[in-house]
Design a protein around this motif. Structure first.
Motif, PDB file in Angstrom:
ATOM      1  N   ARG A 342     -77.898  43.305  -3.953  1.00  0.00           N
ATOM      2  CA  ARG A 342     -79.267  42.893  -3.626  1.00  0.00           C
ATOM      3  C   ARG A 342     -79.409  42.388  -2.195  1.00  0.00           C
ATOM      4  NH1 ARG A 342     -82.505  40.198  -8.721  1.00  0.00           N
ATOM      5  NH2 ARG A 342     -82.533  42.096  -9.988  1.00  0.00           N
ATOM      6  N   LEU A 343     -80.570  42.696  -1.635  1.00  0.00           N
ATOM      7  CA  LEU A 343     -80.995  42.175  -0.337  1.00  0.00           C
ATOM      8  C   LEU A 343     -82.108  41.170  -0.593  1.00  0.00           C
ATOM      9  CD1 LEU A 343     -81.412  42.171   2.802  1.00  0.00           C
ATOM     10  CD2 LEU A 343     -82.967  44.118   2.446  1.00  0.00           C
ATOM     11  N   VAL A 344     -81.951  39.947  -0.053  1.00  0.00           N
ATOM     12  CA  VAL A 344     -82.953  38.894  -0.218  1.00  0.00           C
ATOM     13  C   VAL A 344     -83.294  38.358   1.169  1.00  0.00           C
ATOM     14  CG1 VAL A 344     -83.524  36.714  -1.351  1.00  0.00           C
ATOM     15  CG2 VAL A 344     -81.907  38.291  -2.440  1.00  0.00           C
ATOM     16  N   TYR A 345     -84.581  38.401   1.529  1.00  0.00           N
ATOM     17  CA  TYR A 345     -84.971  37.926   2.859  1.00  0.00           C
ATOM     18  C   TYR A 345     -86.418  37.451   2.850  1.00  0.00           C
ATOM     19  CZ  TYR A 345     -87.581  42.314   3.557  1.00  0.00           C
ATOM     20  OH  TYR A 345     -88.478  43.342   3.445  1.00  0.00           O
ATOM     21  N   TRP A 346     -86.792  36.709   3.902  1.00  0.00           N
ATOM     22  CA  TRP A 346     -88.149  36.189   4.053  1.00  0.00           C
ATOM     23  C   TRP A 346     -88.956  37.081   4.989  1.00  0.00           C
ATOM     24  CZ3 TRP A 346     -90.122  32.521   1.042  1.00  0.00           C
ATOM     25  CH2 TRP A 346     -89.248  31.609   0.416  1.00  0.00           C
ATOM     26  N   LEU A 347     -90.206  37.336   4.613  1.00  0.00           N
ATOM     27  CA  LEU A 347     -91.113  38.160   5.406  1.00  0.00           C
ATOM     28  C   LEU A 347     -92.365  37.338   5.727  1.00  0.00           C
ATOM     29  CD1 LEU A 347     -91.657  41.227   6.318  1.00  0.00           C
ATOM     30  CD2 LEU A 347     -93.052  41.347   4.247  1.00  0.00           C
TER      31      LEU A 347
END
Length: 436
Positions: A342-347
């Motif tokens: 999984r890729l988890v990031y803030w946008l």
């Protein structure tokens, strides 16, 4: 967070779950108490979990539900040689002690044979009442009532014990401890995983993953941050000390054995050998407001390290457009994540102009969740979780072209560039106004 942990620990949302927006209570189907405890050892959002014995939209419905509860499920906890206690919790309403006692006494039809022990009971039971989310319009009677046996509490104490205020090495944008643990749970981080942060900064996101037993590493273009040099971010401290670095933070929490390394690297030019290397990529890219968005490559500008640096370290850099950051990040995740990783990031987004079309996509990655954190009435950021569902091939290299099918205006590849430029300017303006 709960959905991600259910897929990791086992279980699902119950078909009995009443779909009511903003209810603080969820009904889950979990195969065993052991799995329920495993879920609660991870979550920082959930307060407690209970074995549900009965529930209803009124007291009468609750009592009828309890009378239909299988006795073989209840009897092991009602024996004469046991001790017990009954709590009552009301969400969005305060009851007097007399009202609480009256509600507890109404459960006398349950076959409790043990002794009451208010200080150290073997079994704890809870009455939970939901009075809605509007503090200005509290109903006389609850919308829903639940009764069950307490099993375990969540990990909300981690928010305090890992607080940034107490952390040895911090930066201007160190991630809040609560959000850091939520991100690790969204990424389904588990023991012996390898977790990577391409914008590692002071390593706040590595700490939560290491807490769950994963081996952690990261890169950042900022030489001083990686080496713990230059000006300090802490109040009343001018320069960083000799032991202020990411490794020292992990050592502070007894997690140093999970630390692989942190390297100086430009995220737009991956340094890794080809192949699937990481089980999760968890990161908070810079938005160009409090942290500059930079990449190597321009002969026009130079950035020097602080005068406190032990080396005369100079590298050539240029602006790194926010939309390019996200496209490069997705392309990197598609190539280097293991299947199912999984890729988890803030946008960051500008709310009046936001649509789901803004979210960058890649054919190898499936959007799992999109959660909003409000920053102001006009701006917010969204926690994006994506899962690798397709093997990366050479034709997936150029995510710009492949992403065109998701553009709100087909063929206009500059749409997101313009959007994210506007987001950065608006958030920066709001921050300056708040400081004034």
């Amino acid at each position: 967070e709960i959905t991600s942990l259910l897929s990791l620990c086992g279980g699902q949302f119950s078909s009995e779950q009443e779909i009511r927006v903003n209810s603080p209570f969820l009904i889950l189907n979990i195969p065993s108490e052991e799995m329920a405890r495993g879920l609660m050892k991870r979550t920082v959002c959930a307060k407690s979990i209970f074995e549900l014995w009965g529930h209803g939209r009124s007291a009468g419905e609750l009592y009828a539900s309890l009378k239909n509860c299988p006795m073989d499920k209840m009897l092991p906890y009602l024996q004469s040689d046991s001790t017990y206690k009954v709590h009552i919790h009301t969400f969005n309403k305060t009851l007097t002690q007399a009202q609480k006692i009256k509600k507890i006494d109404a459960l006398e039809f349950l076959p409790f044979k043990g002794k009451v022990n208010l200080k150290n009971p073997e079994h704890v039971f809870w009455i939970l009442e939901d009075y809605g989310m509007d503090p200005n319009n509290v109903p006389e009677e609850p919308f829903h009532l639940y009764f069950g046996r307490w099993i375990a509490d969540g990990q909300r104490e981690l928010i305090e014990s890992y607080s940034v205020k107490k952390r040895h090495f911090i930066g201007n944008t160190s991630m809040d401890a609560c959000l850091s643990f939520i991100m690790a749970n969204h990424g389904r981080v588990k023991p012996n995983d390898v977790v990577y942060d391409p914008f590692v900064g002071t390593g706040g996101l590595l700490i939560s993953s290491a807490h769950f037993g994963a081996y952690v590493c990261g890169t950042d273009i900022d030489y001083n941050t990686i080496h713990g040099l230059g000006k300090a971010s802490r109040k009343n401290q001018k320069w960083r000390g000799p032991d202020e670095n990411i490794r020292a933070n992990l050592r502070q929490y007894g997690l140093e054995k999970y630390y692989l390394d942190a390297l100086v690297s430009d995220s737009s030019r991956p340094i890794w050998r080809k192949g699937t290397l990481f089980d999760a990529i968890i990161t908070d890219p810079p938005y160009g407001i409090r942290e500059a968005t930079r990449r190597t490559g321009s002969p026009k500008e130079t950035v020097k390290s602080s005068e406190k640096s032990t080396e005369n370290h100079i590298f050539v850099s240029s602006n790194y457009h926010l939309s390019d950051i996200f496209f490069d990040l997705l392309k990197f995740a598609a190539e280097y994540l293991v299947m199912g990783g999984r890729l988890v990031y803030w946008l960051p987004i500008y709310r009046p102009e936001y649509t789901e079309d803004i979210i960058p996509r890649h054919p190898c990655l499936k959007l799992i969740s999109n959660c909003e954190q409000m920053l102001s009435s006009h701006t917010s950021r969204r926690l994006i979780t994506m899962e690798k569902v397709k093997e990366f091939k050479d034709q997936d290299q150029n995510s710009y072209q492949l992403d065109a099918q998701y553009m709100p205006y087909r063929g206009h590849n500059s749409f997101r560039e313009k959007y994210f430029s506007g987001v950065t300017k608006r958030i920066a303006k709001e921050e300056k106004d708040n400081q004034k």
